[in-house]
Write a protein that holds these residues in place. Structure first.
Motif, mmCIF file in Angstrom:
data_model
loop_
_atom_site.group_PDB
_atom_site.id
_atom_site.type_symbol
_atom_site.label_atom_id
_atom_site.label_comp_id
_atom_site.label_asym_id
_atom_site.label_seq_id
_atom_site.Cartn_x
_atom_site.Cartn_y
_atom_site.Cartn_z
ATOM 1 N N ALA A 19 0.808 -1.209 0.000
ATOM 2 C CA ALA A 19 0.000 0.000 0.000
ATOM 3 C C ALA A 19 0.848 1.268 0.000
ATOM 4 C CB ALA A 19 -0.916 0.001 1.222
ATOM 5 N N CYS A 20 2.142 1.143 0.225
ATOM 6 C CA CYS A 20 2.999 2.319 0.354
ATOM 7 C C CYS A 20 3.410 2.885 -0.994
ATOM 8 C CB CYS A 20 4.269 1.977 1.133
ATOM 9 S SG CYS A 20 3.966 1.610 2.852
ATOM 10 N N THR A 21 3.426 4.176 -1.071
ATOM 11 C CA THR A 21 4.006 4.887 -2.196
ATOM 12 C C THR A 21 4.998 5.853 -1.604
ATOM 13 O OG1 THR A 21 2.002 4.683 -3.505
ATOM 14 C CG2 THR A 21 3.523 6.411 -4.138
ATOM 15 N N TRP A 22 6.259 5.683 -1.979
ATOM 16 C CA TRP A 22 7.303 6.493 -1.362
ATOM 17 C C TRP A 22 7.664 7.710 -2.187
ATOM 18 C CZ3 TRP A 22 8.260 1.005 -1.157
ATOM 19 C CH2 TRP A 22 8.015 0.459 0.105
ATOM 20 N N VAL A 23 7.283 7.763 -3.448
ATOM 21 C CA VAL A 23 7.666 8.866 -4.324
ATOM 22 C C VAL A 23 6.470 9.787 -4.514
ATOM 23 C CG1 VAL A 23 8.571 9.508 -6.579
ATOM 24 C CG2 VAL A 23 9.298 7.374 -5.503
ATOM 25 N N VAL A 49 17.432 11.159 -18.213
ATOM 26 C CA VAL A 49 17.095 10.987 -16.801
ATOM 27 C C VAL A 49 17.035 9.491 -16.531
ATOM 28 C CG1 VAL A 49 15.345 11.386 -15.041
ATOM 29 C CG2 VAL A 49 15.754 13.128 -16.780
ATOM 30 N N ALA A 50 17.847 9.025 -15.591
ATOM 31 C CA ALA A 50 17.830 7.617 -15.179
ATOM 32 C C ALA A 50 17.351 7.565 -13.733
ATOM 33 C CB ALA A 50 19.214 7.003 -15.308
ATOM 34 N N VAL A 51 16.319 6.772 -13.468
ATOM 35 C CA VAL A 51 15.740 6.711 -12.123
ATOM 36 C C VAL A 51 15.640 5.263 -11.662
ATOM 37 C CG1 VAL A 51 14.466 8.879 -12.267
ATOM 38 C CG2 VAL A 51 13.421 6.816 -13.135
ATOM 39 N N LEU A 71 8.540 5.291 -10.856
ATOM 40 C CA LEU A 71 9.638 5.633 -11.752
ATOM 41 C C LEU A 71 9.275 6.853 -12.601
ATOM 42 C CD1 LEU A 71 10.690 2.060 -12.892
ATOM 43 C CD2 LEU A 71 12.111 3.658 -11.584
ATOM 44 N N GLU A 72 8.049 6.865 -13.112
ATOM 45 C CA GLU A 72 7.603 8.006 -13.919
ATOM 46 C C GLU A 72 7.552 9.289 -13.086
ATOM 47 O OE1 GLU A 72 3.407 9.257 -15.631
ATOM 48 O OE2 GLU A 72 4.240 7.525 -16.714
ATOM 49 N N THR A 73 7.047 9.185 -11.868
ATOM 50 C CA THR A 73 6.990 10.358 -10.989
ATOM 51 C C THR A 73 8.383 10.883 -10.690
ATOM 52 O OG1 THR A 73 4.923 9.572 -9.998
ATOM 53 C CG2 THR A 73 6.182 11.208 -8.745
ATOM 54 N N MET A 74 9.321 9.981 -10.392
ATOM 55 C CA MET A 74 10.703 10.402 -10.129
ATOM 56 C C MET A 74 11.315 11.058 -11.361
ATOM 57 S SD MET A 74 12.478 7.453 -7.824
ATOM 58 C CE MET A 74 13.983 8.385 -7.646
ATOM 59 N N ALA A 75 11.059 10.504 -12.542
ATOM 60 C CA ALA A 75 11.607 11.068 -13.776
ATOM 61 C C ALA A 75 11.032 12.457 -14.041
ATOM 62 C CB ALA A 75 11.318 10.135 -14.947
ATOM 63 N N ARG A 76 9.743 12.640 -13.795
ATOM 64 C CA ARG A 76 9.130 13.963 -13.970
ATOM 65 C C ARG A 76 9.729 14.968 -12.998
ATOM 66 N NH1 ARG A 76 2.915 13.137 -13.626
ATOM 67 N NH2 ARG A 76 2.917 15.327 -14.180
ATOM 68 N N ASN A 77 9.916 14.567 -11.744
ATOM 69 C CA ASN A 77 10.528 15.452 -10.743
ATOM 70 C C ASN A 77 11.949 15.830 -11.156
ATOM 71 O OD1 ASN A 77 8.201 15.220 -9.193
ATOM 72 N ND2 ASN A 77 9.085 13.812 -7.727
ATOM 73 N N GLU A 78 12.719 14.852 -11.607
ATOM 74 C CA GLU A 78 14.108 15.096 -12.005
ATOM 75 C C GLU A 78 14.175 15.955 -13.265
ATOM 76 O OE1 GLU A 78 18.179 15.071 -11.684
ATOM 77 O OE2 GLU A 78 16.723 14.364 -10.218
ATOM 78 N N ALA A 79 13.305 15.693 -14.231
ATOM 79 C CA ALA A 79 13.297 16.470 -15.470
ATOM 80 C C ALA A 79 12.995 17.939 -15.190
ATOM 81 C CB ALA A 79 12.268 15.904 -16.447
ATOM 82 N N GLY A 96 13.373 -2.267 -11.206
ATOM 83 C CA GLY A 96 13.212 -0.996 -10.498
ATOM 84 C C GLY A 96 13.968 0.163 -11.110
ATOM 85 N N ALA A 97 14.406 0.039 -12.369
ATOM 86 C CA ALA A 97 15.148 1.113 -13.037
ATOM 87 C C ALA A 97 14.536 1.398 -14.404
ATOM 88 C CB ALA A 97 16.608 0.720 -13.202
ATOM 89 N N GLN A 98 14.664 2.661 -14.843
ATOM 90 C CA GLN A 98 14.158 3.048 -16.152
ATOM 91 C C GLN A 98 14.862 4.318 -16.607
ATOM 92 O OE1 GLN A 98 9.890 3.617 -16.344
ATOM 93 N NE2 GLN A 98 9.870 3.471 -18.565
ATOM 94 N N ARG A 99 15.003 4.483 -17.926
ATOM 95 C CA ARG A 99 15.614 5.679 -18.518
ATOM 96 C C ARG A 99 14.558 6.466 -19.284
ATOM 97 N NH1 ARG A 99 20.594 6.639 -18.700
ATOM 98 N NH2 ARG A 99 22.263 5.203 -18.251
#
Length: 138
Positions: A19-23, A49-51, A71-79, A96-99
């Motif tokens: 149930a947890c979402t950390w990002v 962007v690599a997350v 991963l998408e949320t982290m990439a949007r934040n980083e972008a 757990g990784a994506q570019r």
């Protein structure tokens, strides 16, 4: 009775990571769009962007949908910190990784990391407080 309560407690601890979402998205990250179709004609490349996020916790494998969403949320934040306003996935989530490739498609100005940027709508101000505006000839 104690064994049943203990079993329920242990079971609930096992379900907790599901149930947890950390990002969490940032305000600027929310403004970054994801171009799933890859249509970024006319946009400027802003970088890659690599997350990564945790895709499993101990023996528990997290939902691949939840991992992909984080991963998408982290990439949007980083972008947004580049700054870029559009990202395109360049790979599928794996372990757990994506570019993602980041682009500037709107009025966002490219800058180097750590450089303070001036918003596109605000002309630079000199030391004596005078602003300069470009002259458009017809």
């Amino acid at each position: 009775m104690k064994n049943a309560a203990f079993s329920i407690f242990i079971l609930s601890l096992g379900l907790l990571p599901a149930a947890c979402t950390w990002v969490e998205p940032t305000v600027s990250g929310n403004a970054v769009r994801v171009a799933y179709d890859g249509k970024v004609a006319g946009c400027r490349d802003a970088g890659t962007v690599a997350v990564t996020v945790a895709d499993k916790i101990a023996f528990y494998h997290r939902s691949e949908y939840k991992v992909a969403d984080e991963l998408e949320t982290m990439a949007r934040n980083e972008a947004a910190s580049l700054p870029a306003d559009t990202i395109v996935p360049r790979s599928e989530p794996k372990d757990g990784a994506q570019r993602f490739q980041a682009y500037v498609c709107g009025k966002t100005q490219l800058r180097q990391r750590g450089e303070i940027s001036t918003p596109a709508s605000q002309p630079p101000t000199t030391q004596d407080g005078v602003q300069t505006f470009p002259v458009k000839e017809h």
